[in-house]
Design an enzyme around this catalytic site. Structure first.
Site, PDB file in Angstrom:
ATOM      1  N   GLU A   6     -19.558 -65.212 -24.578  1.00 55.40           N
ATOM      2  CA  GLU A   6     -19.686 -65.027 -23.142  1.00 55.40           C
ATOM      3  C   GLU A   6     -20.067 -66.335 -22.448  1.00 55.40           C
ATOM      4  O   GLU A   6     -20.595 -67.255 -23.071  1.00 55.40           O
ATOM      5  CB  GLU A   6     -20.745 -63.964 -22.842  1.00 55.40           C
ATOM      6  N   ASP A  11     -40.172 -77.373 -22.011  1.00 49.68           N
ATOM      7  CA  ASP A  11     -38.768 -77.750 -22.212  1.00 49.68           C
ATOM      8  C   ASP A  11     -38.261 -77.251 -23.562  1.00 49.68           C
ATOM      9  O   ASP A  11     -37.126 -76.785 -23.688  1.00 49.68           O
ATOM     10  CB  ASP A  11     -38.608 -79.271 -22.131  1.00 49.68           C
ATOM     11  N   GLU A  37     -36.105 -71.608 -14.895  1.00 51.83           N
ATOM     12  CA  GLU A  37     -36.118 -70.693 -16.038  1.00 51.83           C
ATOM     13  C   GLU A  37     -35.224 -69.474 -15.792  1.00 51.83           C
ATOM     14  O   GLU A  37     -35.398 -68.424 -16.411  1.00 51.83           O
ATOM     15  CB  GLU A  37     -37.544 -70.244 -16.345  1.00 51.83           C
ATOM     16  N   ASN A  66     -46.027 -73.934 -18.941  1.00 48.70           N
ATOM     17  CA  ASN A  66     -46.164 -75.347 -18.564  1.00 48.70           C
ATOM     18  C   ASN A  66     -47.618 -75.725 -18.308  1.00 48.70           C
ATOM     19  O   ASN A  66     -48.075 -76.792 -18.718  1.00 48.70           O
ATOM     20  CB  ASN A  66     -45.323 -75.655 -17.324  1.00 48.70           C
ATOM     21  N   ASP A  69     -34.689 -64.025 -15.954  1.00 50.79           N
ATOM     22  CA  ASP A  69     -35.750 -64.963 -15.614  1.00 50.79           C
ATOM     23  C   ASP A  69     -36.883 -64.788 -16.630  1.00 50.79           C
ATOM     24  O   ASP A  69     -37.311 -63.657 -16.895  1.00 50.79           O
ATOM     25  CB  ASP A  69     -36.261 -64.691 -14.200  1.00 50.79           C
ATOM     26  N   ILE A  70     -37.335 -65.899 -17.212  1.00 48.12           N
ATOM     27  CA  ILE A  70     -38.444 -65.827 -18.171  1.00 48.12           C
ATOM     28  C   ILE A  70     -39.737 -65.527 -17.409  1.00 48.12           C
ATOM     29  O   ILE A  70     -40.089 -66.225 -16.461  1.00 48.12           O
ATOM     30  CB  ILE A  70     -38.587 -67.143 -18.955  1.00 48.12           C
ATOM     31  N   HIS A  88     -45.365 -79.684 -20.126  1.00 45.53           N
ATOM     32  CA  HIS A  88     -43.936 -79.586 -19.830  1.00 45.53           C
ATOM     33  C   HIS A  88     -43.048 -79.850 -21.049  1.00 45.53           C
ATOM     34  O   HIS A  88     -41.927 -79.340 -21.111  1.00 45.53           O
ATOM     35  CB  HIS A  88     -43.569 -80.555 -18.697  1.00 45.53           C
TER      36      HIS A  88
END
Length: 412
Positions: free
Chosen positions: A327, A310, A335, A301, A293-294, A306
């Site tokens: 992988e 993105d 995110e 944002n 998770d970022i 946004h």
């Protein structure tokens, strides 16, 4: 890539320039006569991707422009107002890519379609399995005219070995009557292997058995051609089958690929990922599940908007693919990302993901030079199902977020 357009009609030349310019990859270079075309070839040192030429020019009325282009090994598309079947065959035998008559608006669209196809074919590898060296050479020349990369095999057994080693081959053109393994048996073997389900296969034969085409197609071939065949028929069949496969792939991507990040989506993860997880269990291999998770993505944002957010997700996803090229990586939502990582042991898995975290700390993304960190959880102990492993990795991800972020948690 420069495309030479040779046409004495100002209206037609204007139309061609407009159509060619619609593809950002192409730069149209214009010539209204033979001498101008010759001068352009000299000026740009024959550095042309292709040429679209009219046959009847003011200073070269008998198609001399074709020889000028072909002598320089430049793919040549003839776009003419005169249909002459004998001349058409003569030019096709010389090596022109296509002979198109200017009899409707579709003629110009077809010329653009051929040009686009040439550009796509540069990255497509075709295997030709044919025991006759003469036939094999003829097919190779036809394919190279359309810019395909060509690999050759003298029999079905050799073709199988090549396909097993080279995963980048997109199409197989196979003769029926070959030693060791014939074309029909080759097709059956390939279609029984899940790995070759998307391989485009075209069968060939000079034998007179009318049921052979149905036999080939029922065994899994996409199409069949009886030898001898015309240049145009061969090219049409090859291109149409590739386009059909590309359309199917587009449909699959719409269902399985996240449109923003170009990673697999959550639906694909739980379908194909579960299958890969069960195969790992059955073979005793380790398939670690990593949830990432970022950190503080909402601030990106809120601060930059946004669109920049993105762009960050796109750049980050591309980096994940470069870091783990073999992988399965999916966008789990927002995110949050999931990676199925195949390694020999838990230490190796943790080490690889930890290196990713280290590299992120010194990187910047997007034009705004945004620095980011990640939180992550990893589940290395094999569970009964992928869903159970994801749940464990997800719990560890939230543990990482709740204890300071920018870390990987590998145990409870």
């Amino acid at each position: 890539m420069k495309v030479l357009l040779v046409e004495d009609s100002p209206v037609v030349l204007k139309v061609l320039r407009y159509l060619v310019s619609q593809n950002d990859l192409f730069i149209p270079i214009l010539a209204t006569c033979y001498e101008e075309a010759k001068a352009s070839l000299i000026e740009y040192k024959d550095d042309f991707f292709a040429a679209i030429v009219d046959l009847n020019l003011p200073d070269a009325e008998n198609g001399e422009i074709v020889d000028l282009i072909l002598d320089r090994k430049i793919p040549c598309i003839v776009l003419t107002g005169n249909f002459d079947d004998e001349l058409r065959l003569k030019l096709l035998n010389k090596g022109v890519v296509d002979y198109i008559t200017k009899d409707s608006r579709y003629s110009f669209n077809h010329a653009m379609k051929v040009l686009d196809r040439l550009e796509k074919n540069k990255n497509i590898k075709v295997l030709v399995a044919e025991d006759s060296s003469t036939s094999r050479l003829f097919i190779k020349i036809l394919l190279q005219q359309y810019q395909f990369q060509v690999v050759e095999a003298e029999n079905g057994q050799e073709a199988l070995a090549i396909l097993e080693k080279d995963h980048t081959i997109k199409m197989l053109i196979t003769d029926y009557n070959m030693p060791l393994v014939n074309g029909y048996d080759l097709v059956r073997m390939l279609r029984h292997n899940e790995r070759f389900k998307c391989l485009v296969i075209i069968g060939l034969s000079a034998e007179g058995d009318s049921s052979l085409s149905a036999k080939f197609i029922k065994s899994g071939a996409n199409d069949f051609l009886k030898k001898p065949f015309y240049h145009e028929e061969f090219h049409c069949r090859v291109n149409h089958n590739l386009e059909a496969q590309e359309m199917l792939q587009t449909i699959r991507d719409l269902a399985n690929v996240d449109p923003l990040t170009k990673l697999f989506n959550r639906r694909y993860l739980f379908a194909e990922g579960e299958s890969a997880y069960q195969k790992a269990i059955a073979s005793g291999r380790l398939l670690s599940v990593i949830m990432l998770d970022i950190d503080y993505f909402k601030k990106v944002n809120d601060t930059y908007g946004h669109i920049v957010g993105d762009s960050l997700l796109e750049s980050f996803s591309a980096y994940l693919k470069s870091a783990f090229p073999n992988e399965m990586i999916s966008r789990f939502g927002g995110e949050e990302f999931c990676i199925l990582l195949s390694t020999e042991n838990e230490e190796s898995a943790v080490s690889k993901v930890s290196k990713l975290f280290e590299s992120l700390r010194v990187m910047q993304f997007t034009e705004c030079d945004i620095s980011i960190t990640c939180s992550g959880g990893i589940a290395c102990d094999m569970q009964t199902t992928l869903s159970q492993a994801i749940e464990i990795a997800d719990e560890r991800l939230y543990m990482a977020k709740n204890t300071g972020r920018d870390k990987l948690v590998s145990s409870d």
